[in-house]
Design a protein around this motif. Structure first.
Motif, short mmCIF file in Angstrom:
data_model
loop_
_atom_site.label_atom_id
_atom_site.label_comp_id
_atom_site.label_asym_id
_atom_site.label_seq_id
_atom_site.Cartn_x
_atom_site.Cartn_y
_atom_site.Cartn_z
N GLU B 147 1.89 -14.10 -1.14
CA GLU B 147 2.81 -14.18 0.00
C GLU B 147 1.94 -14.50 1.20
OE1 GLU B 147 6.58 -11.10 -0.55
OE2 GLU B 147 4.95 -10.64 0.81
N GLN B 150 2.11 -12.61 4.60
CA GLN B 150 1.71 -11.21 4.55
C GLN B 150 0.25 -11.03 4.09
OE1 GLN B 150 5.02 -12.01 3.67
NE2 GLN B 150 5.46 -11.18 5.70
N ARG B 152 -1.02 -11.06 0.95
CA ARG B 152 -1.16 -10.17 -0.21
C ARG B 152 -0.62 -10.89 -1.45
NH1 ARG B 152 3.78 -5.96 1.41
NH2 ARG B 152 5.41 -7.48 1.01
N TRP B 162 -3.04 -4.76 -8.27
CA TRP B 162 -3.16 -5.54 -7.05
C TRP B 162 -1.81 -5.85 -6.40
CZ3 TRP B 162 -7.74 -7.72 -4.90
CH2 TRP B 162 -8.91 -7.51 -5.64
N ARG B 164 1.03 -6.34 -4.23
CA ARG B 164 1.30 -6.02 -2.82
C ARG B 164 0.16 -5.25 -2.13
NH1 ARG B 164 6.88 -7.49 -2.50
NH2 ARG B 164 7.45 -7.78 -4.66
N TYR B 165 -1.02 -5.25 -2.72
CA TYR B 165 -2.15 -4.62 -2.04
C TYR B 165 -2.48 -5.44 -0.79
CZ TYR B 165 -6.53 -2.21 -1.24
OH TYR B 165 -7.53 -1.47 -0.66
N PRO B 166 -2.60 -4.79 0.38
CA PRO B 166 -2.75 -5.54 1.65
C PRO B 166 -4.17 -6.08 1.85
CG PRO B 166 -2.72 -3.19 2.10
CD PRO B 166 -2.51 -3.34 0.60
N ARG B 168 -5.34 -8.82 3.21
CA ARG B 168 -5.67 -9.32 4.54
C ARG B 168 -5.91 -8.17 5.53
NH1 ARG B 168 -1.39 -12.86 7.48
NH2 ARG B 168 -0.51 -10.79 7.77
N ASP B 169 -5.03 -7.19 5.48
CA ASP B 169 -5.19 -6.05 6.40
C ASP B 169 -6.50 -5.33 6.14
OD1 ASP B 169 -2.76 -6.82 7.29
OD2 ASP B 169 -1.64 -5.16 6.39
N TRP B 170 -6.85 -5.20 4.86
CA TRP B 170 -8.13 -4.59 4.50
C TRP B 170 -9.29 -5.33 5.19
CZ3 TRP B 170 -11.94 -7.30 1.83
CH2 TRP B 170 -13.10 -6.57 1.53
#
Lengths: 397, 397
Positions: B147, B150, B152, B162, B164-166, B168-170
């Motif tokens: 996605e 988002q 992820r 994995w 929906r593991y974020p 990018r946010d990580w």
């Protein structure tokens, strides 16, 4: 990109993109001096491309004039040449149709006869135009593969006598205006995009007529690919299985076996229905019998829809469009084709690719081609460089 | 578009696009005053994004300075996460690799373990960077559907833990820089485009690894489609016929029957070879045995190439690319896959679509992913708005 000063043609793009443009707002947008804005605006107004309009709240004194693009400042002619009919329309510079006319042809009569009728219709429409404005351009769709740069069809399967005929040069010479020639599915896709889907980025249009054609719109433009061959859905290979029995796959007119067109194209439907003793000669006959509700014809169209659905399921996986528009003589004749397509695409394509996918019938039906052709040529003649070139040639510059 | 004055970030775009830019040429290009050019140039020079360079012939007096983009003014980190290996690279702001490192992983160990190794490698590379410049961004490729908005992966078939593991946010949190996450085939396509094909408009890249993925480049950008699902070649339906016997089509992990991946993907090759008593566990094993010249494995890869060729023949008809690049662990292992693809595409696609078509092996091989990831994030952080935002936050503005 950051170049100043701005030409009249470039200023026109700014005016077209702004509601309630004033001398001051145009100066601010372009970084031009008031005098430069005034000079270019007056060229555009004198040439009928911009009109002063309405009044704006002002802090005092005379309210500043507002300027807007005048789409009535010229006309374009849009032409959709089919296998058995031709439609010619007059449109304004925004691509909006003013009037149109259509008549029966046989594409096999060749370019002289068919383009003769196009010329007659175009002359009639131009003579009837609502204002004495100039003809700015001509957009022509044809039912065969087009060498876009050259403006001619190349090795068209249903168009004997048309191979490499210089259609664009004919129009440029006869009407003295810029002309663009494209395959019919492309202009129909563009027409549907502008009439119903201009808020979406990725559109597939399928023309199910005598052949099977496809037009792709990405970010508001026709996607053509490296050689202008993009969108050839008709010769995708169909798997044996659900819809066709083992060994049933017929030879296509392209020489391969199992092409979607050899099973779901109008010419293939004619072949299959005749083999069953149903008397049809053209895709138009098939469409008429479908509208009359003939059960044998409807069953054949449903099956064609499913076969088309298998090819479109692959196209959806690959291209991930927002909307799939189904048109053409067979597509418009009856909902059975659309139902067959929906049945297979929603079953067969990836969930992520179909989650927001709409599969809809053509909204413009037999006018999709001329609407698209009007937009295609309208966009071309309204480009800044084209406008400047025209203004430079004009006595009013 | 025509707005003046120009920001420092916008001026940087002009400098990047011009060879031998001077204060005078930049003033002319942008319509800005000499003082405005000077002020923005000095911000760019102070922040290390532009350097004065060389001398220019002058009519007299001091020769005017020339300015060029300084791609060494910052670094980006590029990451290519695979099923069984990860590669991390350091690149400059033009996307050119400075150094890279790779190691074995098992994607099934989940995001904490795998991203822990990515973090370790990235920290090592950043510590070794040739100049004390800042980290501008991070580009990450993953072997599953992404996605994009988002950052992820969503429902990835080979990546347990994995979903929906974020990612990018990580990365944003850990490295404090803009991060972009994309599916591996997309970044590999972009890498091949920049290294070998940037003169062409339409590129298809096929990753033949454990799965079958595809990345599409049009006009220098990754084509994603409406939901980011574009390029899903793995689940195109293959016709019975030349390559597979009647009734042989196996069920795919997507639930459908006859998908290209269920017959030509690395996991399908593993299944088929094991059924024949050949001891393999991963696509990497298959690739190793192919390189060793095992005839059974080579025959299976040739057949996989032909099956892939049928799907690609449809993709070529539909998308009409200029070049088809074949990569991935299986694609790179041996020429048999490429030969099988060529055999079928040149036989099966339309003549017009293949007349100029090149079908070639990946030039970057296992570095295609990091090269593409570096370009993807490099392009993003070098956009005018992103540069201006960064300069505004910097103490040197």
């Amino acid at each position: 990109m950051f170049r100043a000063p701005v030409t009249a043609g470039e200023l026109l793009q700014v005016v077209r993109g702004e509601v309630g443009a004033t001398r001051a707002s145009l100066g601010e947008r372009t970084g031009m001096s008031r005098m430069a804005v005034e000079q270019r605006l007056s060229i555009l107004v004198e040439n009928g491309l911009v009109v002063a309009d309405g009044l704006e709240q002002s802090t005092g004194g005379r309210p500043p004039a507002q300027f807007r693009f005048n789409s009535e400042g010229g006309v374009v002619v849009a032409v959709d040449i089919g296998i058995s009919a031709v439609r010619v329309a007059l449109a304004d510079l925004a691509g909006d149709l003013l009037m149109d006319v259509s008549g029966s042809i046989s594409i096999e009569d060749g370019p002289e006869v068919v383009l003769g009728l196009v010329e007659k219709y175009a002359d009639e429409l131009i003579a009837k135009r609502p204002r004495p404005v100039e003809l700015w351009g001509m957009g022509i769709g044809v039912p065969g593969p087009v060498e876009f740069e050259q403006g001619r069809v190349v090795a068209p399967p249903f168009m004997p006598g048309w191979d490499r005929y210089p259609i664009r040069d004919w129009a440029t010479q006869r009407f003295g205006c810029p002309t663009v020639v494209d395959k019919d599915a492309n202009i129909m896709a563009l027409g549907e995009f502008h009439s119903s889907w201009s808020h979406l980025r990725h559109i597939l249009f399928v023309k199910a007529g005598t052949g099977v054609g496809c037009g792709i719109i990405t970010d508001g433009r026709i996607y053509r690919g490296a050689n202008g061959a993009a969108g050839d859905l008709g010769h995708i290979e169909i798997a044996d299985g659900d819809e066709i029995a083992d060994g049933e796959a017929p030879t296509c007119r392209c020489g391969n076996v199992g092409c979607v067109e050899a099973m779901a194209g109008g010419w293939a439907l004619v072949r299959d229905l005749r083999n069953k003793g149903i008397e049809v000669t053209t895709a138009g006959d098939v469409a008429r019998m479908a509208r009359a509700g003939d059960p044998g014809v409807l069953a054949a169209i449903r099956k064609a829809g499913r076969i088309l659905g298998h090819a479109l399921a692959d196209a959806v996986n690959f291209f991930n469009p927002s909307v799939l528009v189904i048109g053409g003589a067979i597509g418009q004749a009856h909902g059975e084709l659309l139902a067959g397509v929906r049945e297979v695409v929603y079953r067969r394509s990836l969930t992520l690719a179909t989650s927001d996918l709409q599969i809809v019938p053509s909204a413009l039906a037999e006018r999709a081609g001329v609407v698209g052709a009007a937009h295609l040529i309208g966009e071309q003649v309204m480009e800044a460089g084209a406008v400047d070139a025209r203004l430079a040639a004009s006595t009013k510059m």
